[in-house]
Design a protein around this motif. Structure first.
Motif, short mmCIF file in Angstrom:
data_model
loop_
_atom_site.label_atom_id
_atom_site.label_comp_id
_atom_site.label_asym_id
_atom_site.label_seq_id
_atom_site.Cartn_x
_atom_site.Cartn_y
_atom_site.Cartn_z
N UNK A 26 0.94 -1.25 -0.09
CA UNK A 26 -0.08 -0.03 0.12
C UNK A 26 0.86 1.21 0.11
N UNK A 27 2.12 1.26 0.31
CA UNK A 27 2.90 2.38 0.32
C UNK A 27 3.16 3.08 -0.99
N UNK A 28 2.88 2.44 -1.89
CA UNK A 28 3.16 3.14 -3.26
C UNK A 28 1.97 4.18 -3.47
N UNK A 29 0.82 3.92 -3.02
CA UNK A 29 -0.17 5.05 -3.32
C UNK A 29 -0.44 5.16 -4.71
N UNK A 30 -1.02 6.40 -4.73
CA UNK A 30 -1.30 6.71 -6.33
C UNK A 30 -0.21 7.84 -6.50
N UNK A 31 0.73 7.40 -7.69
CA UNK A 31 1.89 8.58 -7.79
C UNK A 31 1.42 9.10 -9.03
N UNK A 32 0.34 8.68 -9.69
CA UNK A 32 -0.10 9.37 -11.03
C UNK A 32 1.08 9.48 -12.11
N UNK A 33 1.28 10.57 -12.79
CA UNK A 33 2.11 10.62 -13.88
C UNK A 33 3.86 10.51 -13.21
N UNK A 34 3.86 10.89 -12.11
CA UNK A 34 5.05 10.99 -11.35
C UNK A 34 5.83 9.48 -11.63
N UNK A 35 5.04 8.35 -11.72
CA UNK A 35 5.55 7.17 -11.99
C UNK A 35 6.62 6.77 -13.14
N UNK A 36 6.58 7.55 -14.07
CA UNK A 36 7.58 7.44 -15.12
C UNK A 36 8.79 8.31 -14.81
N UNK A 37 8.84 9.15 -14.00
CA UNK A 37 9.95 9.80 -13.48
C UNK A 37 10.50 8.89 -12.45
N UNK A 38 9.86 8.60 -11.42
CA UNK A 38 10.29 7.59 -10.52
C UNK A 38 10.84 6.24 -11.22
N UNK A 40 12.26 5.99 -14.08
CA UNK A 40 13.69 6.31 -14.71
C UNK A 40 14.86 6.46 -13.68
N UNK A 41 14.22 7.18 -12.65
CA UNK A 41 15.44 7.43 -11.59
C UNK A 41 15.65 6.09 -11.04
N UNK A 42 14.92 5.06 -10.54
CA UNK A 42 15.47 3.97 -9.74
C UNK A 42 15.71 3.07 -10.86
N UNK A 43 15.41 3.01 -12.36
CA UNK A 43 16.02 2.06 -13.06
C UNK A 43 17.57 2.56 -13.39
N UNK A 44 17.76 3.63 -13.59
CA UNK A 44 19.13 4.26 -13.69
C UNK A 44 19.95 3.85 -12.40
N UNK A 45 19.41 4.06 -11.25
CA UNK A 45 20.14 3.84 -10.25
C UNK A 45 20.29 2.41 -9.74
N UNK A 82 24.54 -6.54 -4.79
CA UNK A 82 24.06 -6.84 -6.07
C UNK A 82 22.56 -7.60 -5.87
N UNK A 83 22.89 -8.70 -5.16
CA UNK A 83 21.92 -9.85 -4.71
C UNK A 83 20.83 -8.88 -3.77
N UNK A 84 21.11 -8.11 -2.75
CA UNK A 84 20.35 -7.30 -2.26
C UNK A 84 19.49 -6.51 -3.02
N UNK A 85 20.20 -5.80 -3.82
CA UNK A 85 19.29 -4.79 -4.90
C UNK A 85 18.47 -5.40 -5.79
N UNK A 86 18.84 -6.59 -6.30
CA UNK A 86 18.13 -7.39 -7.25
C UNK A 86 16.78 -7.87 -6.62
N UNK A 87 16.79 -7.96 -5.14
CA UNK A 87 15.63 -8.56 -4.39
C UNK A 87 14.70 -7.44 -4.34
N UNK A 88 15.10 -6.34 -4.24
CA UNK A 88 14.06 -5.30 -4.24
C UNK A 88 13.72 -4.40 -5.73
N UNK A 89 14.68 -4.03 -6.40
CA UNK A 89 14.42 -3.21 -7.45
C UNK A 89 13.42 -3.79 -8.56
N UNK A 90 13.74 -4.83 -9.07
CA UNK A 90 12.80 -5.56 -10.03
C UNK A 90 11.56 -5.30 -9.97
N UNK A 91 10.97 -5.82 -8.55
CA UNK A 91 9.63 -5.82 -8.27
C UNK A 91 9.10 -4.53 -7.96
#
Length: 321
Positions: A26-38, A40-45, A82-91
């Motif tokens: 539930x913490x995602x909430x409704x981020x609207x069009x900001x989801x595209x910005x988030x 890109x930032x999370x993917x690059x990170x 890398x393992x810890x990051x992969x457990x979070x970021x793809x999902x």
């Protein structure tokens, strides 16, 4: 008599609850069009984390002069980041485009296994690195004997087995649970919050995550503390040059450990205390602080701070001769 009462209570719980097949983050909430910005930032990170850690793993593997205990332990640390990051970021990235933010029970349990096992490996690896520095500084003449390649390999195997066994012990209390709710107020599956969703919880189950935290955090911390106290006691009685060398060697590990415990405090507070007064974006950021900051600073901290790794990176990556 107690048996029949417990069976009746369990039967009523089953009748009053529906079978839970997924959890809602539930913490995602409704981020609207900001989801595209988030996104890109999370993917690059995430890509930056993978690239930086992979480069250091490859450099340590290719440079035979780095096949020493300290650098082997560092390589294990980079793999774990890398393992810890992969457990979070793809999902996390996939959930940004989801309308329901649902995750099935098997995926939720798998994520918990990866996240908490990697967290345990992180602290145990820091404990092993602290012991390595202790032997190097306090027993320099016996260092190659005490920290042989075979012994380091056994140490790494023990770290992974110990961390996995810790989680399996704690996780064994979750498997039999019947859930009466499925809303997790986080962006990832949290062990403590999953237990809170159960219809009924035994005392041992309710403290299972505390037992896991003790085995994962307290024991490595004590080992680290003992190692650095002994290092400090030796350094106080040596020359100024040796003091500076010891401090420069241990500083990255102390900084990494401090950051780990800071993020652990954020995670503990968010899971167990009422933090409704904290803005959602701040609370969410702090809850994933360890996955955002730690995997990124670790390769740069050790890659830039240690001259030998820095020189190997320059030679392997930029020397075209």
């Amino acid at each position: 008599m107690f048996y029949f009462v417990s069976r009746i209570v369990h039967k009523k719980e089953m009748e009053n609850s529906t079978e839970i097949v997924s959890f809602v983050l539930a913490a995602y909430g409704n981020i609207g069009n900001l989801k595209y910005l988030y996104f890109i930032i999370m993917l690059l990170w995430y890509l930056s984390i993978c690239v930086s850690n992979t480069i250091l793993i490859v450099v340590i593997y290719m440079d035979r002069t780095l096949h020493e205990p300290m650098y082997i332990l560092l390589c294990n640390l980079f793999v774990n980041e890398m393992g810890g990051s992969t457990s979070l970021y793809p999902l996390l990235l996939s959930q940004m485009f989801s309308d329901t933010h649902e995750v099935t029970l098997p995926w939720c349990f798998l994520q918990m296994c990866c996240i908490y096992t990697c967290s345990s490996v992180e602290l145990c690896s820091l404990a092993a690195m602290a012991y390595d520095r202790y032997v190097c500084i306090c027993y320099p003449l016996h260092y190659n004997v005490i920290m042989s390649t075979g012994r380091v390999g056994k140490m790494l195997l023990l770290i992974w087995m110990y961390s996995f066994a810790n989680f399996i012990f704690s996780f064994s209390f979750i498997i039999p649970l019947t859930f009466c709710g499925n809303v997790i107020d986080k962006v990832f599956c949290d062990h403590h919050l999953v237990i809170k969703l159960a219809c009924s919880v035994s005392v041992l189950t309710s403290i299972s995550d505390l037992l896991f935290a003790f085995a994962t955090v307290v024991i490595p911390f004590v080992l680290i503390l003992v190692s650095y106290v002994k290092i400090l006691s030796v350094c106080l009685n040596t020359s100024k040059e040796n003091k500076q060398k010891a401090i420069s060697t241990c500083t990255p590990q102390i900084a990494s450990l401090s950051n780990m415990f800071l993020s652990g405090i954020f995670h503990f507070a968010d899971s167990r205390f009422d933090v409704a007064h904290v803005p959602d974006k701040v609370r969410i950021t702090l809850s994933v602080y360890i996955f955002i900051v730690q995997p990124m600073i670790t390769p740069f901290m050790y890659g830039l701070k240690l001259p030998k790794i820095r020189q190997s990176c320059k030679r392997i990556l930029f020397d075209r001769k």
